[in-house]
Scaffold this motif. Structure first.
Motif, PDB file in Angstrom:
ATOM      1  N   ASP A 234     -16.860  -2.854   2.349  1.00  0.00           N
ATOM      2  CA  ASP A 234     -16.563  -4.284   2.484  1.00  0.00           C
ATOM      3  C   ASP A 234     -15.867  -4.862   1.258  1.00  0.00           C
ATOM      4  OD1 ASP A 234     -17.832  -4.401   5.018  1.00  0.00           O
ATOM      5  OD2 ASP A 234     -19.799  -4.562   4.041  1.00  0.00           O
ATOM      6  N   SER A 235     -15.604  -4.042   0.258  1.00  0.00           N
ATOM      7  CA  SER A 235     -14.995  -4.517  -0.989  1.00  0.00           C
ATOM      8  C   SER A 235     -13.480  -4.424  -0.919  1.00  0.00           C
ATOM      9  CB  SER A 235     -15.508  -3.691  -2.175  1.00  0.00           C
ATOM     10  OG  SER A 235     -14.772  -3.988  -3.345  1.00  0.00           O
ATOM     11  N   THR A 236     -12.808  -5.560  -1.051  1.00  0.00           N
ATOM     12  CA  THR A 236     -11.338  -5.541  -1.071  1.00  0.00           C
ATOM     13  C   THR A 236     -10.822  -4.878  -2.337  1.00  0.00           C
ATOM     14  OG1 THR A 236     -11.336  -7.783  -2.013  1.00  0.00           O
ATOM     15  CG2 THR A 236     -11.107  -7.598   0.375  1.00  0.00           C
ATOM     16  N   THR A 237     -11.550  -5.071  -3.436  1.00  0.00           N
ATOM     17  CA  THR A 237     -11.172  -4.399  -4.682  1.00  0.00           C
ATOM     18  C   THR A 237     -11.289  -2.894  -4.527  1.00  0.00           C
ATOM     19  OG1 THR A 237     -11.843  -6.252  -6.084  1.00  0.00           O
ATOM     20  CG2 THR A 237     -11.767  -4.087  -7.118  1.00  0.00           C
ATOM     21  N   GLY A 238     -12.398  -2.453  -3.932  1.00  0.00           N
ATOM     22  CA  GLY A 238     -12.589  -1.028  -3.710  1.00  0.00           C
ATOM     23  C   GLY A 238     -11.538  -0.438  -2.802  1.00  0.00           C
ATOM     24  N   GLU A 239     -11.150  -1.189  -1.768  1.00  0.00           N
ATOM     25  CA  GLU A 239     -10.119  -0.723  -0.836  1.00  0.00           C
ATOM     26  C   GLU A 239      -8.780  -0.554  -1.546  1.00  0.00           C
ATOM     27  OE1 GLU A 239      -9.005   0.140   3.346  1.00  0.00           O
ATOM     28  OE2 GLU A 239     -10.839   0.157   2.167  1.00  0.00           O
ATOM     29  N   SER A 240      -8.424  -1.537  -2.372  1.00  0.00           N
ATOM     30  CA  SER A 240      -7.151  -1.457  -3.109  1.00  0.00           C
ATOM     31  C   SER A 240      -7.171  -0.314  -4.117  1.00  0.00           C
ATOM     32  CB  SER A 240      -6.880  -2.780  -3.826  1.00  0.00           C
ATOM     33  OG  SER A 240      -6.642  -3.827  -2.911  1.00  0.00           O
ATOM     34  N   LEU A 241      -8.285  -0.159  -4.813  1.00  0.00           N
ATOM     35  CA  LEU A 241      -8.409   0.901  -5.806  1.00  0.00           C
ATOM     36  C   LEU A 241      -8.343   2.271  -5.147  1.00  0.00           C
ATOM     37  CD1 LEU A 241      -8.935   1.750  -8.721  1.00  0.00           C
ATOM     38  CD2 LEU A 241     -11.382   1.451  -8.312  1.00  0.00           C
ATOM     39  N   PHE A 242      -9.075   2.425  -4.041  1.00  0.00           N
ATOM     40  CA  PHE A 242      -9.076   3.674  -3.283  1.00  0.00           C
ATOM     41  C   PHE A 242      -7.677   3.970  -2.745  1.00  0.00           C
ATOM     42  CE2 PHE A 242     -11.741   6.043   0.185  1.00  0.00           C
ATOM     43  CZ  PHE A 242     -11.377   7.258  -0.384  1.00  0.00           C
ATOM     44  N   SER A 243      -6.991   2.944  -2.276  1.00  0.00           N
ATOM     45  CA  SER A 243      -5.632   3.116  -1.758  1.00  0.00           C
ATOM     46  C   SER A 243      -4.705   3.641  -2.840  1.00  0.00           C
ATOM     47  CB  SER A 243      -5.094   1.785  -1.221  1.00  0.00           C
ATOM     48  OG  SER A 243      -5.801   1.353  -0.087  1.00  0.00           O
ATOM     49  N   PHE A 244      -4.790   3.046  -4.028  1.00  0.00           N
ATOM     50  CA  PHE A 244      -3.929   3.509  -5.117  1.00  0.00           C
ATOM     51  C   PHE A 244      -4.242   4.947  -5.496  1.00  0.00           C
ATOM     52  CE2 PHE A 244      -3.159   4.396  -9.573  1.00  0.00           C
ATOM     53  CZ  PHE A 244      -1.803   4.134  -9.655  1.00  0.00           C
ATOM     54  N   MET A 245      -5.526   5.267  -5.594  1.00  0.00           N
ATOM     55  CA  MET A 245      -5.926   6.596  -6.064  1.00  0.00           C
ATOM     56  C   MET A 245      -5.562   7.693  -5.074  1.00  0.00           C
ATOM     57  SD  MET A 245      -9.572   5.708  -7.868  1.00  0.00           S
ATOM     58  CE  MET A 245      -9.768   7.332  -8.605  1.00  0.00           C
ATOM     59  N   THR A 246      -5.410   7.345  -3.806  1.00  0.00           N
ATOM     60  CA  THR A 246      -5.012   8.326  -2.795  1.00  0.00           C
ATOM     61  C   THR A 246      -3.554   8.150  -2.366  1.00  0.00           C
ATOM     62  OG1 THR A 246      -5.951   6.880  -1.084  1.00  0.00           O
ATOM     63  CG2 THR A 246      -7.330   8.670  -1.891  1.00  0.00           C
ATOM     64  N   SER A 247      -2.822   7.314  -3.106  1.00  0.00           N
ATOM     65  CA  SER A 247      -1.385   7.129  -2.878  1.00  0.00           C
ATOM     66  C   SER A 247      -1.055   6.614  -1.495  1.00  0.00           C
ATOM     67  CB  SER A 247      -0.627   8.446  -3.132  1.00  0.00           C
ATOM     68  OG  SER A 247      -0.833   8.897  -4.444  1.00  0.00           O
ATOM     69  N   ARG A 248      -1.886   5.712  -0.989  1.00  0.00           N
ATOM     70  CA  ARG A 248      -1.640   5.098   0.316  1.00  0.00           C
ATOM     71  C   ARG A 248      -1.596   3.581   0.159  1.00  0.00           C
ATOM     72  NH1 ARG A 248       0.292   9.081   3.152  1.00  0.00           N
ATOM     73  NH2 ARG A 248      -0.338   8.210   5.168  1.00  0.00           N
ATOM     74  N   SER A 249      -0.622   2.949   0.778  1.00  0.00           N
ATOM     75  CA  SER A 249      -0.519   1.487   0.690  1.00  0.00           C
ATOM     76  C   SER A 249      -1.579   0.806   1.538  1.00  0.00           C
ATOM     77  CB  SER A 249       0.876   1.035   1.126  1.00  0.00           C
ATOM     78  OG  SER A 249       1.855   1.507   0.243  1.00  0.00           O
ATOM     79  N   HIS A 250      -1.807   1.298   2.748  1.00  0.00           N
ATOM     80  CA  HIS A 250      -2.786   0.713   3.671  1.00  0.00           C
ATOM     81  C   HIS A 250      -3.825   1.783   3.997  1.00  0.00           C
ATOM     82  CE1 HIS A 250      -0.351  -2.906   4.373  1.00  0.00           C
ATOM     83  NE2 HIS A 250       0.678  -2.087   4.357  1.00  0.00           N
ATOM     84  N   LEU A 251      -4.854   1.865   3.194  1.00  0.00           N
ATOM     85  CA  LEU A 251      -5.803   2.962   3.313  1.00  0.00           C
ATOM     86  C   LEU A 251      -6.521   2.976   4.654  1.00  0.00           C
ATOM     87  CD1 LEU A 251      -6.802   5.284   1.525  1.00  0.00           C
ATOM     88  CD2 LEU A 251      -8.746   3.859   0.933  1.00  0.00           C
ATOM     89  N   SER A 252      -6.937   1.805   5.122  1.00  0.00           N
ATOM     90  CA  SER A 252      -7.736   1.753   6.348  1.00  0.00           C
ATOM     91  C   SER A 252      -6.964   2.252   7.561  1.00  0.00           C
ATOM     92  CB  SER A 252      -8.212   0.316   6.597  1.00  0.00           C
ATOM     93  OG  SER A 252      -7.107  -0.555   6.732  1.00  0.00           O
TER      94      SER A 252
END
Length: 292
Positions: A234-252
């Protein structure tokens, strides 16, 4: 360059990048190390020079560039400085120009902006009758994007003046990025994209430098940052951080829940340490100073 010909990420990818910078404190942690390394190097590089020329490769929004240029100015306040900036993102280059405009001391520096990939810059330079040489060239967390690491290092080293230095900041071979990059889940996630390529570490860089017979000094700095938010769906910060670390713009939108769970397992158990219930990612990095 026309907006349609941009060569680097823009938009949400940059938003995710800035979330990463905020969470990792990468620039704040790197800066004092660069100051300690570069101060004596700058004193050697600029001794007796009537002008100084700097090349920034993949400079982004210029936060680290302006710090290094300011340090160089402080060592040689009366010496004219030029700065050529190679950056593929129009959006980041605009931010860099805005940052320069706010700093009175940097108005004394002559900037040349090259909004293009490093490969295109290389082609442009080689097409000229006389190649501009530089006293100092820096590549901060950009070698991952070179199409051919060995050729890129060889070319940029050839641009150094006598007594010049090439600074490379890169993920250390011992960092938590390596198991993240190597996991088969990441390969499945990134199959068929530019991301599905071997990732560069300090070990790859030093191997290239050794094969070319170049002299260099390497400084390794252990580091970590809190990625606990990545485990909160549920964390938008976590989603953005995870997206960057896995090189994906839209992780979900990028993978199934099973793949996401697998990546989180790698992050927790192979790339990080747990302290007081928090997950700290191993982001150890290397600063490599290559001699002309």
């Amino acid at each position: 360059m026309a907006a349609g010909s941009q060569t680097c990420f823009e938009g949400i990818a940059i938003q995710n990048f800035y979330v990463f910078l905020e969470q990792s404190k990468q620039h704040e942690i790197l800066l004092p190390h660069l100051h300690d390394i570069l101060l004596p190097e700058f004193e050697r590089i600029g001794a007796g020079k009537s002008s100084l020329d700097v090349l920034g490769v993949g400079s982004g929004a210029g936060e680290m560039d302006v710090e290094m240029l300011s340090l160089l100015q402080s060592v040689f306040p009366a010496v004219p400085i030029t700065a050529d900036i190679v950056e593929g993102s129009i959006q980041l280059t605009d931010s860099f120009k805005a940052l320069v405009a706010k700093m009175a001391s940097l108005q004394k520096i002559s900037f040349a902006w090259h909004i293009m990939s490093s490969e295109d810059y290389e082609k442009q330079v080689k097409a000229q009758e006389e190649m501009k040489k530089f006293d100092f060239i820096h590549m901060i967390h950009v070698v991952y994007y070179f199409e051919n690491l060995d050729e890129a290092l060889r070319f940029h080293h050839s641009l150094l003046k006598n007594n010049g230095r090439l600074l490379i900041v890169v993920t250390a071979a011992s960092s938590g990025w390596v198991p993240l990059w190597k996991t088969c889940l990441i390969k499945e996630l990134c199959a068929g994209t530019d991301i599905d390529k071997p990732k560069v570490t300090s070990g790859d860089v030093t191997a290239c430098l050794k094969s070319q017979g170049l002299k260099y000094d390497e400084y390794v700095f252990p580091n970590s940052f809190d990625i606990t938010e990545c485990f909160n769906p549920d964390s938008t910060t976590g989603e953005s951080l995870f997206s960057f670390m896995t090189s994906r713009s839209h992780l979900s939108q990028s993978f199934t829940p099973d793949i996401r769970a697998g990546i989180l397992d790698v992050l927790r158990n192979k790339s990080s340490t747990i302290k007081d219930g928090r997950v700290f990612f191993n982001s150890t990095f290397s600063c490599i100073v290559v001699h002309a």
